[in-house]
Write a protein that holds these residues in place. Sequence first.
Motif, PDB file in Angstrom:
ATOM      1  N   VAL A   1       2.436  -2.592   4.556  1.00  0.00           N
ATOM      2  CA  VAL A   1       3.298  -1.426   4.747  1.00  0.00           C
ATOM      3  C   VAL A   1       4.761  -1.839   4.716  1.00  0.00           C
TER       4      VAL A   1
ATOM      5  N   PHE B   1      -3.622   3.177   8.841  1.00  0.00           N
ATOM      6  CA  PHE B   1      -3.238   1.789   8.604  1.00  0.00           C
ATOM      7  C   PHE B   1      -3.989   0.890   9.578  1.00  0.00           C
ATOM      8  N   ASN B   2      -4.212  -0.353   9.153  1.00  0.00           N
ATOM      9  CA  ASN B   2      -4.839  -1.333  10.033  1.00  0.00           C
ATOM     10  C   ASN B   2      -4.210  -2.699   9.784  1.00  0.00           C
TER      11      ASN B   2
ATOM     12  N   CYS C   1      -1.766   0.922  15.119  1.00  0.00           N
ATOM     13  CA  CYS C   1      -2.365   0.491  13.855  1.00  0.00           C
ATOM     14  C   CYS C   1      -2.703  -0.994  13.847  1.00  0.00           C
TER      15      CYS C   1
ATOM     16  N   ASP D   1       0.835  -1.201   0.000  1.00  0.00           N
ATOM     17  CA  ASP D   1       0.000   0.000   0.000  1.00  0.00           C
ATOM     18  C   ASP D   1       0.867   1.247   0.000  1.00  0.00           C
TER      19      ASP D   1
ATOM     20  N   SER E   1      -3.321  -3.686   6.270  1.00  0.00           N
ATOM     21  CA  SER E   1      -2.448  -2.821   5.469  1.00  0.00           C
ATOM     22  C   SER E   1      -1.127  -3.516   5.168  1.00  0.00           C
TER      23      SER E   1
ATOM     24  N   LEU F   1      -0.789  -3.559  13.151  1.00  0.00           N
ATOM     25  CA  LEU F   1      -0.125  -4.399  12.157  1.00  0.00           C
ATOM     26  C   LEU F   1       0.528  -5.602  12.828  1.00  0.00           C
TER      27      LEU F   1
ATOM     28  N   LEU G   1       3.142   1.554  14.350  1.00  0.00           N
ATOM     29  CA  LEU G   1       2.493   0.557  13.497  1.00  0.00           C
ATOM     30  C   LEU G   1       1.991  -0.631  14.309  1.00  0.00           C
TER      31      LEU G   1
END
Length: 330
Positions: free
Chosen positions: A113, A107-108, A136, A24, A111, A138, A132
């Motif tokens: 990344v 972001f989740n 988020c 992304d 995502s 991740l 993150l």
Amino acid sequence: MAASSVYQMSRLTDLRVSNAVRYDCILLAGGSDARAYEVLRKASENRLVFDKVLLFDFEERRNASEEKIRDAYNRYAGLHSDITLLPCSLKDPSGGLKAIIGYGFKFNQTSRVAVDISAFTRPYFFSILKYLQDHCGLLTVDVFYTEPMSYVLPKGLLQSYRASLGSLFVMEVPGFPGLTTARKDNILVFTLGFDGDLSVFISEEVTPNSVIIVNGFPAYSPKFKDISLMNNERLLNSSGAKENISYCQANNPYDLFNFLSAIRKKHPDAFFNIAPLGPKPMALGACMFALADSSVRVVYPMPEKYASVSTDDCWHSWRYVIPLGAGLRL
């Protein structure tokens, strides 16, 4: 799950698979070193696709006094069609995160990344990975890193390497204050870098009960191991650890993570301070350890300013698949 069971590192040149690897976005630091944009420059030929580039636009680097350094900084412009500049300062790692939120990027867990740590300062990419993971959600992030071919030695002498300039103060990296409650001993772990003044400064500020020193070996180049030892002679002599230095592979963050995990098991009641002064992949391993153990404090010598350019040319570029959250357990 131990980090060793999710060990994934590979050179960029080994990633040329039949299907493109799509992200992304990639979080990238603006910089004038040759390696700052190497991963972005080589993305297409290695079948890496970054839908967006979020570039941390550091005011100190953007406004360098020398034109050629400013031109090198601005090389990112022709490397991608969708680049968002996030205004920030080297002195404020939290500012970059606020810029991400301020520009509406979210972001989740789903995502995809990537983070290129080649030109980030250590406090910055520590804070990014913490964000993150904790904010988020991740569960994994791909981290890219390009090794330098060599380092800038202004006076042609090994001891003349300086990435940090001016006065220093020891900072707690945002998000990593540690937890001193019910901790008996105060242990300071160093990964050795080239700038020996930094390690002595931190040791004097933290005043630990004991010091654990880790040097990078094998290093990117055989001579780098010896340079770091020579430039940190003051620390080695003052700490009494000159004959008791541990070694972890300089380009392998999982190696240091596993080393620190083993040390933690030997000292379960100790308060750990980590000063990640050595190679960035080792700093990444220290960051993984601190993300897995919230009681760990991360300290770093914040300088008055950083050198505009501290490395020459590029060597290998690497991709590390870094587990976050439940994937990081000691």
